[in-house]
Design a protein around this motif. Structure first.
Motif, PDB file in Angstrom:
ATOM      1  N   PRO A  96       0.809  -1.228   0.000  1.00  0.00           N
ATOM      2  CA  PRO A  96       0.000   0.000   0.000  1.00  0.00           C
ATOM      3  C   PRO A  96       0.842   1.278   0.000  1.00  0.00           C
ATOM      4  O   PRO A  96       0.581   2.203  -0.756  1.00  0.00           O
ATOM      5  CB  PRO A  96      -0.807  -0.107   1.307  1.00  0.00           C
ATOM      6  N   LEU A  97       1.893   1.276   0.830  1.00  0.00           N
ATOM      7  CA  LEU A  97       2.716   2.478   0.940  1.00  0.00           C
ATOM      8  C   LEU A  97       3.425   2.798  -0.377  1.00  0.00           C
ATOM      9  O   LEU A  97       3.397   3.944  -0.849  1.00  0.00           O
ATOM     10  CB  LEU A  97       3.755   2.281   2.056  1.00  0.00           C
ATOM     11  N   TYR A  98       4.029   1.801  -0.978  1.00  0.00           N
ATOM     12  CA  TYR A  98       4.781   2.064  -2.206  1.00  0.00           C
ATOM     13  C   TYR A  98       3.861   2.363  -3.385  1.00  0.00           C
ATOM     14  O   TYR A  98       4.262   3.068  -4.311  1.00  0.00           O
ATOM     15  CB  TYR A  98       5.721   0.894  -2.514  1.00  0.00           C
ATOM     16  N   THR A  99       2.635   1.852  -3.347  1.00  0.00           N
ATOM     17  CA  THR A  99       1.690   2.191  -4.418  1.00  0.00           C
ATOM     18  C   THR A  99       1.277   3.661  -4.320  1.00  0.00           C
ATOM     19  O   THR A  99       1.192   4.349  -5.344  1.00  0.00           O
ATOM     20  CB  THR A  99       0.444   1.283  -4.332  1.00  0.00           C
ATOM     21  N   VAL A 100       1.041   4.114  -3.100  1.00  0.00           N
ATOM     22  CA  VAL A 100       0.697   5.535  -2.926  1.00  0.00           C
ATOM     23  C   VAL A 100       1.882   6.406  -3.360  1.00  0.00           C
ATOM     24  O   VAL A 100       1.704   7.423  -4.042  1.00  0.00           O
ATOM     25  CB  VAL A 100       0.298   5.826  -1.460  1.00  0.00           C
ATOM     26  N   LEU A 101       3.078   5.978  -2.998  1.00  0.00           N
ATOM     27  CA  LEU A 101       4.282   6.719  -3.412  1.00  0.00           C
ATOM     28  C   LEU A 101       4.375   6.785  -4.939  1.00  0.00           C
ATOM     29  O   LEU A 101       4.660   7.847  -5.519  1.00  0.00           O
ATOM     30  CB  LEU A 101       5.522   6.032  -2.830  1.00  0.00           C
ATOM     31  N   ALA A 102       4.092   5.655  -5.598  1.00  0.00           N
ATOM     32  CA  ALA A 102       4.148   5.617  -7.069  1.00  0.00           C
ATOM     33  C   ALA A 102       3.116   6.558  -7.670  1.00  0.00           C
ATOM     34  O   ALA A 102       3.401   7.274  -8.642  1.00  0.00           O
ATOM     35  CB  ALA A 102       3.913   4.182  -7.549  1.00  0.00           C
ATOM     36  N   SER A 103       1.931   6.606  -7.078  1.00  0.00           N
ATOM     37  CA  SER A 103       0.898   7.499  -7.625  1.00  0.00           C
ATOM     38  C   SER A 103       1.280   8.960  -7.413  1.00  0.00           C
ATOM     39  O   SER A 103       0.979   9.815  -8.247  1.00  0.00           O
ATOM     40  CB  SER A 103      -0.461   7.181  -7.009  1.00  0.00           C
ATOM     41  N   VAL A 104       1.977   9.242  -6.314  1.00  0.00           N
ATOM     42  CA  VAL A 104       2.453  10.620  -6.078  1.00  0.00           C
ATOM     43  C   VAL A 104       3.521  10.987  -7.110  1.00  0.00           C
ATOM     44  O   VAL A 104       3.614  12.146  -7.539  1.00  0.00           O
ATOM     45  CB  VAL A 104       3.002  10.747  -4.633  1.00  0.00           C
ATOM     46  N   ILE A 105       4.309   9.994  -7.536  1.00  0.00           N
ATOM     47  CA  ILE A 105       5.337  10.278  -8.558  1.00  0.00           C
ATOM     48  C   ILE A 105       4.698  10.481  -9.933  1.00  0.00           C
ATOM     49  O   ILE A 105       5.148  11.326 -10.720  1.00  0.00           O
ATOM     50  CB  ILE A 105       6.359   9.113  -8.603  1.00  0.00           C
ATOM     51  N   VAL A 106       3.632   9.732 -10.218  1.00  0.00           N
ATOM     52  CA  VAL A 106       2.972   9.873 -11.528  1.00  0.00           C
ATOM     53  C   VAL A 106       2.234  11.205 -11.636  1.00  0.00           C
ATOM     54  O   VAL A 106       2.135  11.786 -12.722  1.00  0.00           O
ATOM     55  CB  VAL A 106       2.013   8.674 -11.772  1.00  0.00           C
ATOM     56  N   LEU A 107       1.737  11.701 -10.494  1.00  0.00           N
ATOM     57  CA  LEU A 107       0.927  12.931 -10.482  1.00  0.00           C
ATOM     58  C   LEU A 107       1.605  14.117 -11.187  1.00  0.00           C
ATOM     59  O   LEU A 107       1.004  14.708 -12.097  1.00  0.00           O
ATOM     60  CB  LEU A 107       0.564  13.277  -9.029  1.00  0.00           C
ATOM     61  N   PRO A 108       2.865  14.487 -10.839  1.00  0.00           N
ATOM     62  CA  PRO A 108       3.471  15.633 -11.537  1.00  0.00           C
ATOM     63  C   PRO A 108       3.701  15.383 -13.018  1.00  0.00           C
ATOM     64  O   PRO A 108       3.637  16.332 -13.814  1.00  0.00           O
ATOM     65  CB  PRO A 108       4.805  15.831 -10.807  1.00  0.00           C
ATOM     66  N   ILE A 109       3.951  14.134 -13.392  1.00  0.00           N
ATOM     67  CA  ILE A 109       4.154  13.845 -14.829  1.00  0.00           C
ATOM     68  C   ILE A 109       2.890  14.202 -15.599  1.00  0.00           C
ATOM     69  O   ILE A 109       2.928  14.901 -16.622  1.00  0.00           O
ATOM     70  CB  ILE A 109       4.520  12.353 -15.032  1.00  0.00           C
ATOM     71  N   GLN A 110       1.752  13.756 -15.070  1.00  0.00           N
ATOM     72  CA  GLN A 110       0.481  14.040 -15.750  1.00  0.00           C
ATOM     73  C   GLN A 110       0.148  15.538 -15.695  1.00  0.00           C
ATOM     74  O   GLN A 110      -0.282  16.116 -16.705  1.00  0.00           O
ATOM     75  CB  GLN A 110      -0.632  13.233 -15.077  1.00  0.00           C
ATOM     76  N   TYR A 111       0.412  16.125 -14.557  1.00  0.00           N
ATOM     77  CA  TYR A 111       0.071  17.539 -14.386  1.00  0.00           C
ATOM     78  C   TYR A 111       0.900  18.422 -15.321  1.00  0.00           C
ATOM     79  O   TYR A 111       0.354  19.294 -16.016  1.00  0.00           O
ATOM     80  CB  TYR A 111       0.306  17.942 -12.921  1.00  0.00           C
TER      81      TYR A 111
END
Lengths: 206, 297
Positions: free
Chosen positions: B156-171
């Motif tokens: 769970p922790l690393y998945t949330v971390l991965a989604s936080v990393i993807v967020l700026p790419i998309q933004y």
């Protein structure tokens, strides 16, 4: 009432056939190929039970969060809109931890047999795709909940079809370089083509 | 005194022949009885064995259904790489991930970006970049925190971390890279966030990062993600050229005359994957045969 039935039927057909996660959309195709192997036969029912529970509860939670606190659909800030997947993943992560505790407490044998598969039952592309699609299409609570159930059922259906197909395909005499993975992928492509036949299925409004 | 042959009377001859026949018959009967005995023993042994096997089979099936038992994965054992690579060093882990155990062609993990979104080179590039960045950061963090965090909280922790990393790419892609990039990122708005929950990242966290030091983990993450990206780019290029007749939006002279639109669908993705996997198996077989030939000479 008619509208409700229409939504109900539409969500069932959407989840099982026209928007079948693995075969019609291609989301969760890694899971499809992985779970249709021999070694996962005994774990499939637990996997899909956990995934069904997680997707259903995550759909309800995300709907409530959207409608009350976050209101993403009305958000004007692009950053808030971009934040949506992170919130959904966080919801899935929390539910994953809860599921881990619940399964370990009530069904320790199931937890032991699932192992790391429990995490992938909760946190996979299919689960997140269901949540994102529900919000993008602005589905209501009832429609979203039914779609989440039928989408997981559709994934289970495709895995079972794939397992049956692979059992037969493994007996086929073919060149050595086509054995195992290429043949399984070819069979998946044909199965996917079959599902594409109903991709444009649309029934008129009652 | 010369030896005189005594003529045996016919009656004695008959008696002798009869006795011989009797002996032969008795021997034959004994042999038949022994054979029958052996057969029955064998039959009994066989029956016992079958019963045992049936019992074992039932218990095996019961254990299999209850999920206690993991049968030997035949399909996976057939796909074992020829050479075992040393994964304790950066270079060894990189080569193992990139070539010998390519995640998308050997293990078939994390195929969602390839099948669902890999129908144009632009999509392929964006998804490859997101995969490389996400996987590298997440696995390195997992390696650094290994032992300090309970295993059940890792995913769970690393998945949330991965989604936080993807967020700026998309933004950044949607808002700062121009209009054309905006449309591409909009079309990927449902599929780009799925990189965060890609099975590839989680599998590497569990199988490698939690049990290795940082440098080999970095090598493994780079090797696996670059190997995955190479396959994704190759397949998305093939699908765009054959499906749309273009490459990066530009018309390709011969292929722009016809379009196999089927290849832009998930079914086409599976088909292309099957052909690529078959080609690689064919090349591996030829290499093996050549090796054997060289050793024989």
């Amino acid at each position: 009432m008619i509208q409700l039935w229409y939504d109900f039927l539409y969500a069932i057909i959407l989840g099982l056939l026209t928007q079948n996660l693995a075969l019609a959309v291609g989301v969760g195709s890694g899971n499809l190929l992985k779970l249709s192997q021999k070694e996962y036969i005994g774990k499939l029912r637990y996997f899909f039970c956990v995934m069904l529970a997680i997707c259903f509860s995550a759909t309800l939670l995300c709907y409530l969060l959207d409608q009350t606190v976050l209101q993403f659909n009305d958000a004007k800030s692009p950053f808030l809109r971009a934040l949506r997947p992170v919130v959904y993943v966080a919801v899935l992560a929390v539910l994953c931890i809860v599921a881990d505790f619940v399964v370990s407490f009530f069904f320790p044998k199931v937890r032991k047999s699932l192992g790391d598969l429990l995490a992938s039952a909760c946190l996979n592309s299919g689960a997140l795709y269901i949540l994102l699609l529900n919000r993008q299409e602005n589905g209501g609570l009832f429609e979203s909940a039914v779609f989440s159930i039928t989408a997981v059922a559709g994934l289970a259906l495709s895995v079972m079809l794939m397992r049956a197909l692979r059992e037969r395909v493994e007996l086929v005499r073919c060149p050595e370089f086509m054995k195992c993975a290429p043949l399984a992928l070819l069979a998946t492509a044909l199965l996917s083509l079959a599902f594409m036949g109903v991709a444009n299925l649309n029934f008129p409004y009652l | 005194m010369p030896f005189k042959l005594r003529r045996v009377p016919d009656s004695e001859k008959e008696k002798l022949a009869a006795a011989e026949n009797q002996r032969e018959l008795e021997e034959a009967n004994r042999a038949a009885e022994e054979a029958m005995l052996q057969d029955s023993e064998q039959m009994e042994a066989l029956e016992q064995r079958e019963e045992l096997e049936a019992g074992e089979e039932e218990t095996l099936i019961a254990r299999l259904l209850s999920g206690e038992l993991d049968p030997v994965p035949e399909e996976r054992s057939q796909q074992q790489p020829e050479e075992e690579q040393d994964t304790t060093t950066f270079a060894g882990a990189f080569l193992d991930g990139f070539l010998f155990r390519n995640p998308s062609l050997v293990d078939f993990i994390g195929l969602t970006p390839i099948i669902a979104a890999g129908f144009s080179v632009q999509n392929g590039l964006i998804l490859s970049f997101a995969t490389i960045v996400t996987m590298t950061i997440v696995t390195v963090v997992a390696s650094l925190l290994s032992g300090k965090l309970p295993r059940r909280f890792a995913a769970p922790l690393y998945t949330v971390l991965a989604s936080v990393i993807v967020l700026p790419i998309q933004y950044v892609g949607e808002n700062f890279l121009g209009e054309s990039a905006y449309y591409v990122f909009q079309s990927l708005s449902l599929l780009l966030p799925l990189i965060a929950v890609n099975g590839l990242t989680l599998s590497r966290v569990y199988q490698f990062a939690l049990s290795h030091r940082v440098l080999p983990t970095l090598g493994d993450a780079l090797g696996k993600s670059i190997g995955f990206s190479a396959v994704l780019l190759a397949i998305s290029s093939l699908r765009e050229i054959l499906g749309f007749g273009t490459f990066f939006g530009l018309h390709v002279p011969i292929f722009s005359q016809w379009h196999w639109r089927i290849l832009t669908t998930p079914a086409g993705g599976f088909l292309i994957m099957a052909l690529v996997a078959a080609a690689i198996q064919f090349l591996q077989q030829r290499r093996r045969i050549r090796k054997k030939g060289g050793e024989a000479q």
